[in-house]
Design a protein around this motif. Structure first.
Motif, short mmCIF file in Angstrom:
data_model
loop_
_atom_site.label_atom_id
_atom_site.label_comp_id
_atom_site.label_asym_id
_atom_site.label_seq_id
_atom_site.Cartn_x
_atom_site.Cartn_y
_atom_site.Cartn_z
N LEU A 59 0.82 -1.21 0.00
CA LEU A 59 0.00 0.00 0.00
C LEU A 59 0.86 1.27 0.00
O LEU A 59 0.64 2.19 0.78
N TYR A 60 1.83 1.33 -0.90
CA TYR A 60 2.70 2.50 -0.97
C TYR A 60 1.90 3.78 -1.24
O TYR A 60 2.29 4.86 -0.80
N TRP A 61 0.82 3.65 -1.98
CA TRP A 61 0.07 4.81 -2.44
C TRP A 61 -0.77 5.47 -1.36
O TRP A 61 -1.29 6.57 -1.56
N VAL A 62 -0.95 4.82 -0.20
CA VAL A 62 -1.77 5.44 0.85
C VAL A 62 -0.96 6.35 1.76
O VAL A 62 -1.51 7.00 2.64
N PHE A 63 0.35 6.39 1.55
CA PHE A 63 1.23 7.28 2.32
C PHE A 63 1.85 8.32 1.40
O PHE A 63 2.06 8.08 0.22
N CYS A 64 2.16 9.48 1.97
CA CYS A 64 3.02 10.43 1.28
C CYS A 64 4.37 10.33 1.98
O CYS A 64 4.55 10.83 3.09
N TRP A 65 5.30 9.64 1.35
CA TRP A 65 6.59 9.36 1.96
C TRP A 65 7.42 10.63 2.07
O TRP A 65 7.22 11.60 1.34
N ALA A 66 8.36 10.62 3.00
CA ALA A 66 9.19 11.79 3.25
C ALA A 66 9.86 12.31 1.97
O ALA A 66 9.88 13.51 1.71
N SER A 67 10.38 11.39 1.17
CA SER A 67 11.06 11.82 -0.07
C SER A 67 10.09 12.47 -1.04
O SER A 67 10.45 13.43 -1.74
N GLY A 68 8.87 11.96 -1.09
CA GLY A 68 7.86 12.56 -1.96
C GLY A 68 7.52 13.97 -1.53
O GLY A 68 7.37 14.88 -2.35
N GLN A 69 7.38 14.17 -0.20
CA GLN A 69 7.09 15.52 0.30
C GLN A 69 8.22 16.49 -0.03
O GLN A 69 7.98 17.62 -0.46
N VAL A 70 9.45 16.04 0.16
CA VAL A 70 10.59 16.92 -0.10
C VAL A 70 10.68 17.27 -1.58
O VAL A 70 10.89 18.44 -1.94
N LEU A 71 10.52 16.28 -2.45
CA LEU A 71 10.63 16.55 -3.88
C LEU A 71 9.48 17.44 -4.36
O LEU A 71 9.68 18.33 -5.20
N ALA A 72 8.29 17.22 -3.83
CA ALA A 72 7.15 18.08 -4.19
C ALA A 72 7.42 19.52 -3.79
O ALA A 72 7.21 20.46 -4.57
N ARG A 73 7.91 19.71 -2.57
CA ARG A 73 8.21 21.07 -2.10
C ARG A 73 9.31 21.70 -2.95
O ARG A 73 9.24 22.89 -3.28
N TYR A 74 10.31 20.91 -3.30
CA TYR A 74 11.42 21.42 -4.11
C TYR A 74 10.90 21.93 -5.46
O TYR A 74 11.27 23.01 -5.91
N LEU A 75 10.04 21.14 -6.10
CA LEU A 75 9.53 21.54 -7.41
C LEU A 75 8.64 22.78 -7.32
O LEU A 75 8.66 23.63 -8.21
N LEU A 76 7.88 22.88 -6.25
CA LEU A 76 7.00 24.04 -6.11
C LEU A 76 7.78 25.31 -5.79
O LEU A 76 7.31 26.41 -6.09
N THR A 77 8.95 25.16 -5.19
CA THR A 77 9.78 26.34 -4.89
C THR A 77 10.81 26.59 -5.98
O THR A 77 11.38 27.68 -6.04
N ARG A 78 11.04 25.60 -6.84
CA ARG A 78 11.97 25.75 -7.96
C ARG A 78 11.27 25.32 -9.25
O ARG A 78 11.68 24.37 -9.92
N PRO A 79 10.18 26.00 -9.62
CA PRO A 79 9.38 25.55 -10.77
C PRO A 79 10.15 25.56 -12.08
O PRO A 79 9.76 24.84 -13.03
N GLU A 80 11.24 26.31 -12.15
CA GLU A 80 12.01 26.34 -13.40
C GLU A 80 12.61 24.97 -13.74
O GLU A 80 12.96 24.72 -14.90
N ARG A 81 12.69 24.09 -12.76
CA ARG A 81 13.22 22.76 -13.02
C ARG A 81 12.33 21.97 -14.00
O ARG A 81 12.84 21.14 -14.76
N VAL A 82 11.03 22.20 -13.93
CA VAL A 82 10.12 21.41 -14.76
C VAL A 82 9.26 22.26 -15.70
O VAL A 82 8.55 21.70 -16.55
N ARG A 83 9.32 23.56 -15.58
CA ARG A 83 8.43 24.42 -16.36
C ARG A 83 8.59 24.14 -17.86
O ARG A 83 9.69 24.09 -18.40
N ASN A 84 7.44 23.94 -18.53
CA ASN A 84 7.36 23.70 -19.98
C ASN A 84 8.04 22.41 -20.43
O ASN A 84 8.29 22.21 -21.62
N LYS A 85 8.30 21.50 -19.49
CA LYS A 85 8.94 20.23 -19.83
C LYS A 85 7.95 19.08 -19.84
O LYS A 85 6.90 19.14 -19.18
N ARG A 86 8.29 18.05 -20.59
CA ARG A 86 7.54 16.79 -20.54
C ARG A 86 8.23 15.91 -19.50
O ARG A 86 9.39 15.53 -19.65
#
Length: 218
Positions: A59-86
């Protein structure tokens, strides 16, 4: 046909009786909400039958793992990493990183996971956050160029290390968040950040698993 909240919860309870799903705002990125396992989930002695079902249906999908939280926060604070990318989110689980990439302005985000329930959870979490994702259950079947692969917490098993090379062969940039490997030495990946977080709902993991590091290739 995609599942609704109640149907997904019924699937969860068929695996872990008494468990329920709840919408939670992430402490570190409160603008992002996920449908996750309620903190009052069954934690007592489980029957051997239930334990076997959980082992057969992780049941990996029922948790938001620590690494997922960190990477999500990183992308939201550094949107240029993924902006306009596939972007492809490998082993999407709850979909937290895929959703964050979409919110950060990625042109297209493909959520990839071999677990059909993880993909259904990700669909619901994408809807919850008002973003549109694409979905894949086979990494090798994804067609077309990928600008970046994003990965959170999939190196818990050394057998998964072979994916590190596959990622760099498939995309010019790969961004990984991990809290399990403490002596990460896999060129061309290099550490670019380090942050502390915890899994939601909190599993009371040791401090070493709250220490999340970000690695970039490309």
């Amino acid at each position: 046909m995609s599942l609704c909240h109640e149907q997904l919860q019924a699937r969860l309870r068929a695996i872990l009786p008494g468990a329920r799903l709840e919408v939670m705002a992430l402490p570190e990125t409160p603008q992002l909400e996920l449908l996750l396992l309620s903190a009052d989930y069954p934690q007592g002695d489980l029957t051997s039958e239930v334990m076997q079902r959980v082992m057969d249906n992780p049941l990996y999908w029922v948790f938001c793992w620590a690494s997922g939280q960190v990477l999500a926060r990183y992308l939201l604070t550094r949107p240029e990493r993924v902006r306009n990318k596939r972007v492809l989110d490998f082993g999407c689980g709850s979909g937290v990183v895929a959703v964050a990439a979409a919110l950060a302005g990625a042109r297209e985000v493909i959520a990839c996971d071999i677990d059909p329930l993880a993909l259904e959870a990700t669909r619901l979490n994408a809807e919850l956050n008002g973003v549109t994702l694409q979905y894949a259950d086979d990494f090798f079947a994804v067609q077309g160029e990928i600008d970046m692969i994003i990965v959170a917490d999939v190196l818990y098993d050394r057998e998964n290390f072979c994916w590190l090379q596959r990622f760099v062969e498939r995309a010019p940039q790969v961004l990984i968040a991990d809290s399990r490997v403490k002596h990460f030495d896999h060129p061309p990946y290099r550490q670019i950040d380090r942050r502390e977080s915890c899994t939601l709902p909190d599993l009371d993991e040791s401090a070493e698993f709250r220490d999340v590091r970000l690695y970039l290739a490309g």
